[in-house]
Design a protein around this motif. Structure first.
Motif, PDB file in Angstrom:
ATOM      1  N   GLY A 287       0.814  -1.211   0.000  1.00 37.30           N
ATOM      2  CA  GLY A 287       0.000   0.000   0.000  1.00 37.30           C
ATOM      3  C   GLY A 287       0.843   1.254   0.000  1.00 37.30           C
ATOM      4  N   GLN A 288       0.406   2.281  -0.756  1.00 33.83           N
ATOM      5  CA  GLN A 288       1.119   3.555  -0.761  1.00 33.83           C
ATOM      6  C   GLN A 288       0.223   4.647  -0.189  1.00 33.83           C
ATOM      7  N   CYS A 289       0.811   5.459   0.665  1.00 33.67           N
ATOM      8  CA  CYS A 289       0.040   6.420   1.451  1.00 33.67           C
ATOM      9  C   CYS A 289      -0.068   7.794   0.804  1.00 33.67           C
ATOM     10  N   GLY A 290       0.805   8.096  -0.175  1.00 35.58           N
ATOM     11  CA  GLY A 290       0.813   9.442  -0.716  1.00 35.58           C
ATOM     12  C   GLY A 290       1.234  10.451   0.340  1.00 35.58           C
ATOM     13  N   ASP A 291       0.745  11.688   0.200  1.00 37.22           N
ATOM     14  CA  ASP A 291       1.082  12.743   1.160  1.00 37.22           C
ATOM     15  C   ASP A 291       0.451  12.527   2.532  1.00 37.22           C
ATOM     16  N   GLU A 292      -0.588  11.707   2.589  1.00 35.62           N
ATOM     17  CA  GLU A 292      -1.250  11.432   3.873  1.00 35.62           C
ATOM     18  C   GLU A 292      -0.468  10.347   4.611  1.00 35.62           C
ATOM     19  N   ARG A 293       0.743  10.719   5.048  1.00 34.27           N
ATOM     20  CA  ARG A 293       1.679   9.740   5.597  1.00 34.27           C
ATOM     21  C   ARG A 293       1.241   9.151   6.936  1.00 34.27           C
ATOM     22  N   TYR A 294       0.339   9.789   7.602  1.00 33.29           N
ATOM     23  CA  TYR A 294      -0.133   9.303   8.895  1.00 33.29           C
ATOM     24  C   TYR A 294      -1.566   8.766   8.797  1.00 33.29           C
ATOM     25  N   ARG A 295      -2.454   9.546   8.214  1.00 36.44           N
ATOM     26  CA  ARG A 295      -3.849   9.135   8.105  1.00 36.44           C
ATOM     27  C   ARG A 295      -3.993   7.824   7.326  1.00 36.44           C
ATOM     28  N   ASN A 296      -3.271   7.703   6.221  1.00 37.27           N
ATOM     29  CA  ASN A 296      -3.432   6.492   5.409  1.00 37.27           C
ATOM     30  C   ASN A 296      -2.802   5.257   6.041  1.00 37.27           C
ATOM     31  N   VAL A 297      -1.801   5.436   6.885  1.00 35.37           N
ATOM     32  CA  VAL A 297      -1.286   4.300   7.650  1.00 35.37           C
ATOM     33  C   VAL A 297      -2.381   3.757   8.564  1.00 35.37           C
ATOM     34  N   ASP A 298      -3.144   4.663   9.144  1.00 34.26           N
ATOM     35  CA  ASP A 298      -4.254   4.245  10.009  1.00 34.26           C
ATOM     36  C   ASP A 298      -5.333   3.495   9.226  1.00 34.26           C
ATOM     37  N   LYS A 299      -5.412   3.731   7.911  1.00 36.09           N
ATOM     38  CA  LYS A 299      -6.360   2.985   7.077  1.00 36.09           C
ATOM     39  C   LYS A 299      -5.800   1.609   6.692  1.00 36.09           C
ATOM     40  N   MET A 300      -4.484   1.522   6.556  1.00 36.60           N
ATOM     41  CA  MET A 300      -3.858   0.287   6.099  1.00 36.60           C
ATOM     42  C   MET A 300      -3.859  -0.808   7.161  1.00 36.60           C
ATOM     43  N   ILE A 301      -3.568  -0.429   8.382  1.00 35.02           N
ATOM     44  CA  ILE A 301      -3.371  -1.422   9.439  1.00 35.02           C
ATOM     45  C   ILE A 301      -4.628  -2.254   9.695  1.00 35.02           C
ATOM     46  N   PRO A 302      -5.826  -1.666   9.850  1.00 35.67           N
ATOM     47  CA  PRO A 302      -7.024  -2.497  10.080  1.00 35.67           C
ATOM     48  C   PRO A 302      -7.328  -3.452   8.935  1.00 35.67           C
ATOM     49  N   LYS A 303      -6.826  -3.145   7.715  1.00 37.99           N
ATOM     50  CA  LYS A 303      -7.057  -4.021   6.564  1.00 37.99           C
ATOM     51  C   LYS A 303      -5.942  -5.063   6.417  1.00 37.99           C
ATOM     52  N   ASN A 304      -5.039  -5.103   7.385  1.00 39.17           N
ATOM     53  CA  ASN A 304      -3.945  -6.080   7.379  1.00 39.17           C
ATOM     54  C   ASN A 304      -3.132  -6.035   6.084  1.00 39.17           C
ATOM     55  N   VAL A 305      -2.827  -4.828   5.622  1.00 38.84           N
ATOM     56  CA  VAL A 305      -2.016  -4.685   4.409  1.00 38.84           C
ATOM     57  C   VAL A 305      -0.631  -5.292   4.670  1.00 38.84           C
ATOM     58  N   PRO A 306      -0.183  -6.215   3.833  1.00 41.59           N
ATOM     59  CA  PRO A 306       1.067  -6.930   4.107  1.00 41.59           C
ATOM     60  C   PRO A 306       2.327  -6.071   4.064  1.00 41.59           C
ATOM     61  N   VAL A 307       2.339  -5.047   3.188  1.00 39.56           N
ATOM     62  CA  VAL A 307       3.520  -4.191   3.032  1.00 39.56           C
ATOM     63  C   VAL A 307       3.048  -2.746   3.013  1.00 39.56           C
ATOM     64  N   LEU A 308       3.685  -1.903   3.836  1.00 34.75           N
ATOM     65  CA  LEU A 308       3.256  -0.504   3.950  1.00 34.75           C
ATOM     66  C   LEU A 308       4.423   0.355   4.439  1.00 34.75           C
ATOM     67  N   PRO A 309       4.370   1.700   4.340  1.00 37.03           N
ATOM     68  CA  PRO A 309       3.329   2.554   3.794  1.00 37.03           C
ATOM     69  C   PRO A 309       3.762   3.310   2.530  1.00 37.03           C
ATOM     70  N   HIS A 310       4.969   3.051   2.000  1.00 34.66           N
ATOM     71  CA  HIS A 310       5.607   3.795   0.909  1.00 34.66           C
ATOM     72  C   HIS A 310       6.221   5.090   1.434  1.00 34.66           C
ATOM     73  N   GLY A 311       5.408   5.979   2.002  1.00 30.46           N
ATOM     74  CA  GLY A 311       5.933   7.160   2.667  1.00 30.46           C
ATOM     75  C   GLY A 311       6.078   8.399   1.799  1.00 30.46           C
ATOM     76  N   LEU A 312       6.326   8.200   0.498  1.00 33.07           N
ATOM     77  CA  LEU A 312       6.539   9.334  -0.405  1.00 33.07           C
ATOM     78  C   LEU A 312       7.563  10.316   0.184  1.00 33.07           C
ATOM     79  N   ILE A 313       8.735   9.806   0.506  1.00 33.19           N
ATOM     80  CA  ILE A 313       9.811  10.621   1.086  1.00 33.19           C
ATOM     81  C   ILE A 313      10.562  11.276  -0.072  1.00 33.19           C
ATOM     82  N   ASN A 314       9.981  12.378  -0.581  1.00 32.94           N
ATOM     83  CA  ASN A 314      10.478  12.964  -1.832  1.00 32.94           C
ATOM     84  C   ASN A 314      11.084  14.352  -1.688  1.00 32.94           C
TER      85      ASN A 314
END
Length: 417
Positions: free
Chosen positions: A176-203
């Motif tokens: 899963g990739q979070c885009g600019d929402e580096r915190y909010r989208n992590v909170d969406k990924m964890i309950p869905k048991n995403v195997p690999v996260l969060p990308h971070g977009l460290i650009n």
């Protein structure tokens, strides 16, 4: 099917991708961000603004039995850098598909996906201004047509049969990739048991920090958040961070300092496995292979188990082969639009498997639902290490597209077996 099915017509329509084309050079140089826009002058050829809406082109093959096979041409978010072709222009590309490619495909029977994909790619390479983007979409439509003609409608099964892959079709881990929402989208990924996260977009450099301290804080936060929000003790996702070469930049180009920062990140991620994508940028393919190989050996000599993921400068099947053969990385990001026709992506994945390197089947947020579904079929057939949740940067949408397609394919395959 008993009746010979041929391509009656080739149509193309322009559309949007699911994010933006961004001028990476201008962003790395410190372009000012205002809301969802960037202020400043573009630096990469082909860009009129630093951020422009991504475009796509839908290719439609009207078959003689009335079925319409579809695929979408797409370019990646950061086009025109790292050895990649310039961004596509949808109106121009759609016209080329109908005027320059269609005459060569009309009347052809899709007996073999691989064979006709290679044929189409050669024509495209002769005159198209965005040949890889074009071949990418055309090959998706050809794969769709081949699955229809085979009667089972499973693109993954066509791949498995034509490449003679012995292992059965299987679900693969989604990244899963979070885009600019580096915190909010992590909170969406964890309950869905995403195997690999969060990308971070460290650009941008400020997201890394002078000696990596900002990135270390973020990795530690992701680690803590997993512990707080997971609903099962059995959930142990991989933490995968894409840093766009900026650890190396912040380290002043020093391999030793880059390695030390990555070692600190590993401690921040513990007990989770950590992947670092594109930790440094050496400015060219051969230099990148050499630099990543040196970094990987340095880390391993220090007992560091962080997986190094190659991204930039691995733009073709030949490039991927060289990275894999040299052992320059633990994984290679096979960025589907950059490789053009899907048969190149499949060849690159199988090449990685042969060399003991993890194939990361990725792409870009700028793609579409059609290209994401085709990519999911490739992942299921070739058993990649992980597949990107795409398109878009909102996470939920791309995750559902890829997750649902993989499960549909497996369920139908079970019925047919």
């Amino acid at each position: 099917m008993s009746t010979l099915v041929t391509i009656r017509e080739v149509l193309a329509s322009h559309g949007f991708g699911s994010f933006f084309f961004d001028d990476q050079a201008a962003i790395k140089a410190g372009a000012h961000r205002e809301g969802a826009a960037y202020v400043g002058r573009a630096q990469t050829p082909g860009f009129k603004a630093i951020r422009e809406p991504s475009q796509s082109v839908s290719v439609m093959l009207v078959l003689s039995d009335g079925y319409v096979a579809k695929g979408d041409c797409a370019s990646v978010q950061y086009t025109g850098v790292g050895g990649r072709e310039p961004r596509l222009h949808a109106d121009q590309l759609a016209a080329q598909v109908e005027k320059q490619l269609a005459p060569h495909l009309r009347g052809l029977a899709v007996r073999s996906f691989r064979e006709i994909a290679i044929f189409a790619e050669k024509i495209i390479e002769e005159s198209f201004q965005s040949p890889r983007a074009a071949a990418y979409g055309v090959s998706q439509a050809l794969l769709d047509a081949a699955a229809h003609i085979a009667g089972h409608h499973l693109m993954a099964q066509v791949i498995k049969d034509e490449w003679q892959i012995k292992r059965p079709l299987a679900i693969v881990p989604i990244y899963g990739q979070c885009g600019d929402e580096r915190y909010r989208n992590v909170d969406k990924m964890i309950p869905k048991n995403v195997p690999v996260l969060p990308h971070g977009l460290i650009n941008t450099p400020d997201l890394v920090g002078v000696d990596g301290e900002k990135l270390e804080e973020y990795v530690r936060w992701v680690n803590v958040r997993i512990a707080q929000l997971r609903t099962s003790d059995d959930y142990h996702p991989v933490i995968h961070i894409d840093v766009y070469g900026l650890i190396g930049s912040c380290a002043g180009g020093s391999i030793d300092t880059t390695a030390k920062i990555i070692q600190r990140l590993e401690r921040a991620a513990y007990p989770h496995q950590l992947h670092i994508e594109h930790p440094l940028d050496a400015g060219g393919r051969d230099k990148q292979i050499e630099a990543l190989g040196t970094l990987r050996r340095t880390l391993k000599s220090r007992g560091c188990k962080v997986a190094i993921v190659a991204d930039e400068w691995a733009n073709t099947a030949d490039d991927v082969h060289l990275f894999a053969e040299a052992g320059a990385a633990d994984m290679v990001h096979i960025k589907t639009p950059d490789l053009g026709s899907l048969h190149n992506t499949i060849d690159a994945i199988l090449d990685c498997h042969q060399h003991g390197v993890g194939p990361f089947l990725g792409g870009s947020c700028t793609e579409t639902d059609l290209s994401a579904r085709a990519t999911a079929n490739v992942g299921v057939a070739t058993r990649v290490t992980q597949v990107l949740a795409k398109p878009g940067m909102g996470f939920d949408e791309g995750f559902s597209v890829v997750f649902n397609e993989m499960n549909r394919v497996l369920r139908v395959a079970q019925m047919l077996s």
